[in-house]
Design an enzyme around this catalytic site. Sequence first.
Site, mmCIF file in Angstrom:
data_model
loop_
_atom_site.group_PDB
_atom_site.id
_atom_site.type_symbol
_atom_site.label_atom_id
_atom_site.label_comp_id
_atom_site.label_asym_id
_atom_site.label_seq_id
_atom_site.Cartn_x
_atom_site.Cartn_y
_atom_site.Cartn_z
ATOM 1 N N CYS A 195 -50.777 22.982 17.560
ATOM 2 C CA CYS A 195 -51.937 22.898 18.440
ATOM 3 C C CYS A 195 -51.656 23.603 19.761
ATOM 4 O O CYS A 195 -50.547 24.070 20.023
ATOM 5 C CB CYS A 195 -52.293 21.433 18.700
ATOM 6 S SG CYS A 195 -51.027 20.552 19.649
ATOM 7 N N ALA B 96 -48.759 22.306 21.723
ATOM 8 C CA ALA B 96 -47.481 22.785 21.188
ATOM 9 C C ALA B 96 -47.181 24.193 21.675
ATOM 10 O O ALA B 96 -46.027 24.531 21.987
ATOM 11 C CB ALA B 96 -47.506 22.750 19.661
ATOM 12 N N ARG C 263 -36.891 22.279 19.791
ATOM 13 C CA ARG C 263 -36.959 23.740 19.656
ATOM 14 C C ARG C 263 -35.611 24.456 19.785
ATOM 15 O O ARG C 263 -35.525 25.657 19.642
ATOM 16 C CB ARG C 263 -37.916 24.309 20.708
ATOM 17 C CG ARG C 263 -39.381 24.111 20.387
ATOM 18 C CD ARG C 263 -39.946 25.241 19.605
ATOM 19 N NE ARG C 263 -39.929 26.498 20.365
ATOM 20 C CZ ARG C 263 -40.229 27.669 19.843
ATOM 21 N NH1 ARG C 263 -40.508 27.806 18.573
ATOM 22 N NH2 ARG C 263 -40.215 28.765 20.591
ATOM 23 N N HIS D 197 -50.412 29.322 24.038
ATOM 24 C CA HIS D 197 -49.630 30.388 24.667
ATOM 25 C C HIS D 197 -50.452 31.075 25.759
ATOM 26 O O HIS D 197 -49.981 31.294 26.872
ATOM 27 C CB HIS D 197 -49.221 31.456 23.645
ATOM 28 C CG HIS D 197 -48.494 30.935 22.455
ATOM 29 N ND1 HIS D 197 -48.633 31.507 21.208
ATOM 30 C CD2 HIS D 197 -47.629 29.901 22.305
ATOM 31 C CE1 HIS D 197 -47.877 30.855 20.339
ATOM 32 N NE2 HIS D 197 -47.256 29.870 20.989
#
Length: 488
Positions: A65, A68, A99, A199
């Site tokens: 999503c 994220a 991550r 992003h």
Amino acid sequence: MTGAMKMSLTVDENKALIEEVLKAYPEKTAKKRAKHLGTFEDGKPDCGVKSNIKSLPGVMTIRGCAYAGSKGVVWGPIKDMIHISHGPVGCGQYSWASRRNYYIGETGIDTFGTMQFTSDFQEKDIVFGGDKKLEKIIDEIEVLFPLNKGITVQSECPIGLIGDDIEAVSKKKAKEYEGKTIVPVRCEGFRGVSQSLGHHIANDAVRDWVFDKVDPNKNSFESSPYDVAIIGDYNIGGDAWSSRILLEEMGLRVIAQWSGDGTIAELENTPKAKLNVLHCYRSMNYISRHMEEKYGIPWVEYNFFGPSMIEKSLREIASHFDDTIKANAEAVIAKYRKLVDETIAKYKPRLEGKKVMLFVGGLRPRHVIGAYEDLGMEVVGTGYEFGHNDDYQRTTHYVKDGTLIYDDVTGYEFEKFVEKVQPDLVGSGIKEKYVFQKMGVPFRQMHSWDYSGPYHGYDGFAIFARDMDMAINSPVWGLAKAPWKKAA
């Protein structure tokens, strides 16, 4: 006949395979999914698939999503800032230190990457709002972690739904703490169709709340003619460090890492770079374009997976500088030639002819292809979780005629493709790993490097080759064979 010996499927065979797989769906679903599945044909300008479209209800998508994409990818690795997961505890818990963004620092003192900060929304916060709670959390952070250099507020879904004013809280607290960088990020998970919009939102937050607000004289900085910034490298398993080593050996000065092992000061200094070198195009092309337009900083994409692409990228980067840097680039290539030759001599005989299918996010569905080919392997299928049309256009420079292409592939489609194509290795993510291993198919995680790495750079290529050999040629596959090998 083994997977290594079997010829790759032709364009027509792949088209027939897609038609066969789509038969399992209702007519309307099949029609929609057909647009996301295709076969690359030489001479075409793109891969012939639709992308960046909402996933269909009822299918098993592997996407994430917007939260994220912002917190987990772009902002989270910035080590000296504290990133608040603003909302219920689950989102922060799920994204907590998952991550492998390596960093140097004293956790809890001056770096905070592997800590979770959450506002832990309860029912009363949904009903009455969480602005006052957010203010209190920021106050607590300033008392408990006084060496933090900034705070981001990473919005989860409820924040947008109830209309909390995180911008007002951020402005108020920034003023109260003498101009501290506090960044509200509107990355609620329901926004967009995947993590990709997260992003973009995160890039815009850097533009609006860092670049546009920072005092140009805040940081002591002396420019040099060779200043570069690494953009879109999240230091998974140490990748950014491997990239940095090569750039510095060329004689360049890396003034910022976005954002693996990065700091807020590095972000603030980036507009002073002479060149931005962009690794993950998908997640950070937005800020790279902005810096080009506003500050006149050119940017260039690079690929440090495998020696062929490393050489090409080093020369491309060097072309933006003087003859000294160009000569240094050739010296760096020559320096590692022995390591490359030894790695290929050791592993290519064990891996040559092996077939690979990929399904990853970001840039890896195309960028890692060259590394496999340097080892004599063949990528016969690839696709993106959250790619856009320009990603698939870029992919045409890497794939061969007849390569199977699948966008936002469903769990069902991926399994059926693997059963028919019969690869020797699947490279994808944690959600797919155990499905294929239980099918008897060797697998490598290509998001986190399966807790290995780095894979960037010449040293990383040696690790990559070892890991692929270890996955494919492990003795365990003598005990657990793929279904098609059992039939044979």
